[in-house]
Design an enzyme around this catalytic site. Structure first.
Site, PDB file in Angstrom:
ATOM      1  N   HIS A 125     -35.244  -9.514  19.003  1.00  0.00           N
ATOM      2  CA  HIS A 125     -36.010 -10.248  20.013  1.00  0.00           C
ATOM      3  C   HIS A 125     -35.118 -10.913  21.064  1.00  0.00           C
ATOM      4  O   HIS A 125     -34.010 -11.351  20.781  1.00  0.00           O
ATOM      5  CB  HIS A 125     -36.883 -11.317  19.338  1.00  0.00           C
ATOM      6  CG  HIS A 125     -36.078 -12.396  18.663  1.00  0.00           C
ATOM      7  ND1 HIS A 125     -35.631 -13.523  19.324  1.00  0.00           N
ATOM      8  CD2 HIS A 125     -35.607 -12.488  17.389  1.00  0.00           C
ATOM      9  CE1 HIS A 125     -34.949 -14.281  18.491  1.00  0.00           C
ATOM     10  NE2 HIS A 125     -34.915 -13.671  17.307  1.00  0.00           N
ATOM     11  N   HIS A 134     -24.659   1.162  26.366  1.00  0.00           N
ATOM     12  CA  HIS A 134     -24.918   2.141  25.299  1.00  0.00           C
ATOM     13  C   HIS A 134     -24.812   1.425  23.960  1.00  0.00           C
ATOM     14  O   HIS A 134     -23.744   0.927  23.589  1.00  0.00           O
ATOM     15  CB  HIS A 134     -23.893   3.284  25.370  1.00  0.00           C
ATOM     16  CG  HIS A 134     -24.139   4.372  24.373  1.00  0.00           C
ATOM     17  ND1 HIS A 134     -23.471   5.561  24.420  1.00  0.00           N
ATOM     18  CD2 HIS A 134     -24.961   4.469  23.295  1.00  0.00           C
ATOM     19  CE1 HIS A 134     -23.862   6.344  23.425  1.00  0.00           C
ATOM     20  NE2 HIS A 134     -24.767   5.678  22.731  1.00  0.00           N
TER      21      HIS A 134
END
Length: 200
Positions: A125, A134
């Site tokens: 979250h 990446h």
């Protein structure tokens, strides 16, 4: 839809596109030696008509992906995710981002453009990822982490809550990040230690 990149990474992006039952219009690659990709013809000089179809960049290297994206004149695909990925409705994802099979992105997170959330990665979250990041396979990014543009977080790495990682840094496979990481730093180990800096 077009896929730009006829390599191993392109195969996974191909599977994402097919999982969504989207039509693949063309495969692009700059390497003129590559003629075929998964049985499809590879185009080296796209036509205007081809460029009108949205393209996704299947290029694993962050710097090359940015270079290609910045000079590309065609339409860019919206974010794509494999049907097996678990993604909260309460997130933002920029154009060109790809989310691989089994990845999880939880509520409140914001993912930039042309990012890769690789197979089995967890983005918890309220995470903020800038463009061209990446997140490698089986990596865990816990809550409230911020990661700067172009940074690579290696396979199986873990980042504890609240950490800030700068731009174009490189986090080694299996590293455990327990404190902030500056721009261009290369960090390895458990706990993570800076071993050098990349050339800006």
């Amino acid at each position: 839809m077009n896929i730009y990149g006829a390599s191993g990474h392109g195969k996974v992006v191909y599977d994402i596109v097919k999982s969504r039952n989207l039509q693949i219009d063309a495969i692009f690659d700059d390497n003129v030696e590559i003629k075929k990709f998964l049985g499809l013809k590879v185009t080296h000089k796209p036509t205007e008509d081809q460029l009108a179809s949205p393209s996704v960049f299947a290029i694993g290297d962050n710097m090359i992906r940015k270079s290609v994206a910045r000079r590309f004149t065609g339409a860019i695909a919206e974010a794509l995710s494999h049907t097996s990925a678990i993604i909260s409705d309460n997130i933002k994802m920029g154009a060109g981002t790809v989310v691989m099979p089994g990845a999880i992105i939880n509520s409140g997170s914001s993912i930039g453009e042309h990012c890769i959330i690789n197979s089995g990665a967890v983005v918890e979250h309220d995470v903020q990822l800038e463009d061209f990041v990446h997140i490698a396979p089986n990596t865990v990014i816990t809550g409230n982490v911020n990661i700067g543009e172009g940074t690579q977080v290696g396979t199986g790495a873990s980042v504890i809550p609240g950490v800030k990682i700068g731009k174009w840094a490189s986090i080694g496979a299996g590293a455990v990040i327990i404190e902030d990481v500056p721009d261009f730093a290369v960090v390895v180990g458990n706990p993570g230690k800076i071993i050098k800096y990349l050339n800006e």
